[in-house]
Design a protein around this motif. Sequence first.
Motif, PDB file in Angstrom:
ATOM      1  N   UNK A   1       0.839  -1.201   0.000  1.00 15.97           N
ATOM      2  CA  UNK A   1       0.000   0.000   0.000  1.00 15.97           C
ATOM      3  C   UNK A   1       0.873   1.249   0.000  1.00 15.97           C
ATOM      4  N   UNK A   2       1.956   1.230   0.786  1.00 16.07           N
ATOM      5  CA  UNK A   2       2.862   2.378   0.803  1.00 16.07           C
ATOM      6  C   UNK A   2       3.484   2.579  -0.571  1.00 16.07           C
ATOM      7  N   UNK A   3       3.839   1.482  -1.229  1.00 13.36           N
ATOM      8  CA  UNK A   3       4.434   1.589  -2.557  1.00 13.36           C
ATOM      9  C   UNK A   3       3.440   2.135  -3.579  1.00 13.36           C
ATOM     10  N   UNK A   4       2.173   1.760  -3.421  1.00 10.99           N
ATOM     11  CA  UNK A   4       1.146   2.242  -4.349  1.00 10.99           C
ATOM     12  C   UNK A   4       0.976   3.750  -4.281  1.00 10.99           C
ATOM     13  N   UNK A   5       1.214   4.331  -3.098  1.00  8.82           N
ATOM     14  CA  UNK A   5       0.978   5.761  -2.918  1.00  8.82           C
ATOM     15  C   UNK A   5       2.283   6.544  -2.790  1.00  8.82           C
ATOM     16  N   UNK A   6       3.351   6.008  -3.357  1.00 10.14           N
ATOM     17  CA  UNK A   6       4.643   6.694  -3.383  1.00 10.14           C
ATOM     18  C   UNK A   6       5.058   7.008  -4.810  1.00 10.14           C
ATOM     19  N   UNK A   7       5.753   8.113  -4.952  1.00 13.24           N
ATOM     20  CA  UNK A   7       6.456   8.476  -6.185  1.00 13.24           C
ATOM     21  C   UNK A   7       5.559   8.411  -7.420  1.00 13.24           C
ATOM     22  N   UNK A   8       5.975   7.635  -8.419  1.00 11.50           N
ATOM     23  CA  UNK A   8       5.309   7.668  -9.718  1.00 11.50           C
ATOM     24  C   UNK A   8       3.917   7.047  -9.702  1.00 11.50           C
ATOM     25  N   UNK A   9       3.621   6.188  -8.724  1.00 10.75           N
ATOM     26  CA  UNK A   9       2.319   5.522  -8.674  1.00 10.75           C
ATOM     27  C   UNK A   9       1.281   6.301  -7.875  1.00 10.75           C
ATOM     28  N   UNK A  10       1.703   7.364  -7.203  1.00 11.17           N
ATOM     29  CA  UNK A  10       0.804   8.045  -6.272  1.00 11.17           C
ATOM     30  C   UNK A  10      -0.411   8.633  -6.964  1.00 11.17           C
ATOM     31  N   UNK A  11      -0.228   9.359  -8.052  1.00  7.74           N
ATOM     32  CA  UNK A  11      -1.348  10.044  -8.693  1.00  7.74           C
ATOM     33  C   UNK A  11      -2.371   9.050  -9.237  1.00  7.74           C
ATOM     34  N   UNK A  12      -1.914   7.958  -9.868  1.00  6.03           N
ATOM     35  CA  UNK A  12      -2.854   6.983 -10.418  1.00  6.03           C
ATOM     36  C   UNK A  12      -3.563   6.229  -9.294  1.00  6.03           C
ATOM     37  N   UNK A  13      -2.869   6.007  -8.164  1.00  5.52           N
ATOM     38  CA  UNK A  13      -3.496   5.293  -7.055  1.00  5.52           C
ATOM     39  C   UNK A  13      -4.606   6.127  -6.424  1.00  5.52           C
ATOM     40  N   UNK A  14      -4.347   7.414  -6.217  1.00  8.34           N
ATOM     41  CA  UNK A  14      -5.393   8.276  -5.669  1.00  8.34           C
ATOM     42  C   UNK A  14      -6.574   8.390  -6.645  1.00  8.34           C
ATOM     43  N   UNK A  15      -6.258   8.472  -7.939  1.00  2.43           N
ATOM     44  CA  UNK A  15      -7.333   8.553  -8.926  1.00  2.43           C
ATOM     45  C   UNK A  15      -8.188   7.285  -8.918  1.00  2.43           C
ATOM     46  N   UNK A  16      -7.546   6.113  -8.905  1.00  2.78           N
ATOM     47  CA  UNK A  16      -8.299   4.859  -8.868  1.00  2.78           C
ATOM     48  C   UNK A  16      -9.062   4.700  -7.565  1.00  2.78           C
TER      49      UNK A  16
END
Length: 361
Positions: free
Chosen positions: A180-195
């Motif tokens: 979960x931390x990796x999903x909301x870090x760095x390059x994946x953060x914006x797409x994770x919040x959007x999803x």
Amino acid sequence: MVGGYMWGYLADQRGRRRVLVVSLTVNGVFGTLASVAPWFWLFLLLRFISGIGVGGSIPVIFSYFSEFMPCQRRGAMISALATFWMAGNILAAGLAWLVIPRTWAHFSLGSLDFQSWRLFVVLCSVPSLTSAVLFRLLMPESPKFLMEAGREKEAIRVFQVIFELNMWGKGKDFPALVPIKQMFNDSLKSRSFALLIIFYCISFGYYGLWMWFPELFERIEDGGSPCANVSLLSPLHNQSCYPVKTAACSLLVSSLSVFLIYVVQTKAQSLILSCVFSGVSVIAWNALDVVGTELYPTQLRSSALGFFTGVGRVAAIMGNVAFGKLVDTNCAVPVLLVSALLLTGGLVALLLPQTRQTELT
């Protein structure tokens, strides 16, 4: 909600095939046991455990399936896989129609009064059990997972089996919360919040509204709008394919259809709009299934899908509670809230990166 992330995490650590077999077995075994539960609390407990198994099969099967598909066909094939969800719903409804009203399925089993609905519960558990057996006997582990986990020899054997079938006839250990931390870090953060926003919006709207459609239909059949004191507002304008654009457009059309359900006056109009809402919502779900598998690397894919599935379950519960609390007192509030949430999800979907025919990472 409980099983989604747990099974998704285990699938990223232990393998897709093993987790699918276990989750399907849990669903089938405890679903079958629920059919003979003599007390209501025990029935609920067994169905709860069965539901944990269901939570595993949904996110993991899309990860497993996508890792066998070439990028040129992946979107179409995942969408084809998702259609079986709807086919299963139709089959279950037809099975209920055939079995539950029948008196021949009513007999005594010791002190247990075995009625037809219990037989229906048993039959609904059979596909999970048979699928678990078939997966255990026939299906290989995902070769992409095996390669990422450093199990090259096993991956090569799977590739050999795939090659033979195609030619026939002619990792690391992570703590549970690290993904979960990796999903909301760095390059994946914006797409994770959007999803996160998109899954919440569509789940709240789809499951919340769908559960209460019969009540709204009944009110329309009695005459007038499903909600009292209707005031006509300016209609929402839909925007106008790739998976991201498909998801966005579907959510926007869903939003418009829900708003129009609020203002219609006849049962026929409401029925048509509910069909539109259901149809375009399924398109949005299918597009999310495709996008969700393509936005995350192999070591996070099932964990991410499991996490968002759990978020969707929370949203579905909140949607049902909101409708239940407000449908009699402020009916317009949940209906317009669903419309607004779907509109929000559609606009946020436009922020997701395009993934058409990209290689899985």
